[in-house]
Enzyme design. Sequence first.
Site, PDB file in Angstrom:
ATOM      1  N   SER A 116      -5.748   3.291   4.653  1.00  0.00           N
ATOM      2  CA  SER A 116      -5.325   2.359   3.606  1.00  0.00           C
ATOM      3  C   SER A 116      -6.502   1.553   3.040  1.00  0.00           C
ATOM      4  O   SER A 116      -6.385   0.357   2.780  1.00  0.00           O
ATOM      5  CB  SER A 116      -4.247   1.413   4.148  1.00  0.00           C
ATOM      6  OG  SER A 116      -3.402   0.975   3.108  1.00  0.00           O
ATOM      7  N   LYS A 172       2.921   6.519   5.412  1.00  0.00           N
ATOM      8  CA  LYS A 172       2.144   5.479   4.726  1.00  0.00           C
ATOM      9  C   LYS A 172       2.666   4.113   5.118  1.00  0.00           C
ATOM     10  O   LYS A 172       3.881   3.872   5.135  1.00  0.00           O
ATOM     11  CB  LYS A 172       2.214   5.627   3.204  1.00  0.00           C
ATOM     12  CG  LYS A 172       1.217   4.715   2.494  1.00  0.00           C
ATOM     13  CD  LYS A 172      -0.209   5.177   2.759  1.00  0.00           C
ATOM     14  CE  LYS A 172      -1.246   4.095   2.464  1.00  0.00           C
ATOM     15  NZ  LYS A 172      -1.359   3.092   3.536  1.00  0.00           N
ATOM     16  N   LYS A 228      -0.125   3.759  -2.647  1.00  0.00           N
ATOM     17  CA  LYS A 228      -1.208   4.746  -2.555  1.00  0.00           C
ATOM     18  C   LYS A 228      -0.698   6.183  -2.540  1.00  0.00           C
ATOM     19  O   LYS A 228      -1.462   7.114  -2.853  1.00  0.00           O
ATOM     20  CB  LYS A 228      -2.079   4.459  -1.331  1.00  0.00           C
ATOM     21  CG  LYS A 228      -2.878   3.148  -1.437  1.00  0.00           C
ATOM     22  CD  LYS A 228      -3.766   2.945  -0.224  1.00  0.00           C
ATOM     23  CE  LYS A 228      -4.668   1.717  -0.360  1.00  0.00           C
ATOM     24  NZ  LYS A 228      -3.961   0.445  -0.154  1.00  0.00           N
ATOM     25  N   SER A 241       0.795  -1.243   0.000  1.00  0.00           N
ATOM     26  CA  SER A 241       0.000   0.000   0.000  1.00  0.00           C
ATOM     27  C   SER A 241       0.820   1.283   0.000  1.00  0.00           C
ATOM     28  O   SER A 241       0.245   2.380  -0.042  1.00  0.00           O
ATOM     29  CB  SER A 241      -0.950   0.007   1.199  1.00  0.00           C
ATOM     30  OG  SER A 241      -1.981  -0.925   1.008  1.00  0.00           O
TER      31      SER A 241
END
Length: 363
Positions: free
Chosen positions: A200, A305, A146, A143
């Site tokens: 997420s 993140k 993203k 992820s």
Amino acid sequence: MKHKLKAALLLAALLAMGAQAPLSAATTKKAEPAATQKAQGKTAKTAKATKTASGKSAGKSAAAKSSRAVAGKSAPTKNASSGVARKSQLAHESPRKHVRHAALADMDTGRLALYSASALVIDQSNGQVMLEKQPDMVVPIASISKLMTAMVVLDAKLDLQEIIAIGDEDVDGLKGTRSRLPVGTTMTREAAMLLALMSSENRAAHALGRHYPGGMHAFVQAMNRKAHALGMYNSRFEEPTGLSSNNVSTAHDLARMVAAAARYPEIRNYSTTAEAKVELNGRIRDFHNTNALVRNDNWEIGVSKTGYISEAGRCLVMQARVADRPVVIVLLDSQGKMTRVGDANRIKRWMESASLAVERPRV
């Protein structure tokens, strides 16, 4: 008769005188030894007194000598004390010995135990690599993808208040992950970006790509163009969520991506939001950040993140201020749920220890 008497008296007188003379002589002789003895006694006493005086004088001299000897022993002590005083004085008068300021480059990174397979820490102020561990290893990034998804959406200048909907296409058919966004849920593009970066949410990220002009294919092309433009030559994106293990990169490339993402105020804001209440289908839902460090007051984080799929392991990227330095931290393929957080905290302590190892003021 009278003449005989006179003669007898004269003879008696003469005899008396004769007897007296030896007596006087004897007395004189007797007195002489007594005087001599007395004189000798006096002399002896004088001699004894002299001897005693000499002895006392000698004693005093010896005591004085002894005293000098003690003084002589004490002298070195005094001199030693003076020497210490002089040494101390010289120490204050002489220039202070230069103590080199500690730098992060001087710290023994070999003693910093990191449990992430790949790691990188870069000082953004000068581009210096402070720490690296297999930074060029190409690995799945989950992820972390993203962040690129958000940059592509923002670069396109799309209306963040436009309503988009979660469709069947957004359901994860690859990993079968769950979502709190049922099919048919509507939200603004801004809300979808917030949920994708903060919590997420895979369906939110996929919906952002699907609602891009030209559809998903155009969106993925835009992701790879952006990566190339940033110099991420060892990176490749296949979809916007990171669920595919074909979304790959390196720690060096991701450091470039994080630094670029930090230039977007929306990404900085959404990725570091600790929790948010979002209205979905008429109901208020609570969402939380997947990175617990954003709720930690000891951290000053600009971009955050997390990521996870089995092929990528636990991942974490951050732009933060640590030990008064702006840094980018990349941790990839950490085994164990809390390992990436543990590694981030170890890096922070290491940096803070280096910044504290500075020259102390002279007292």
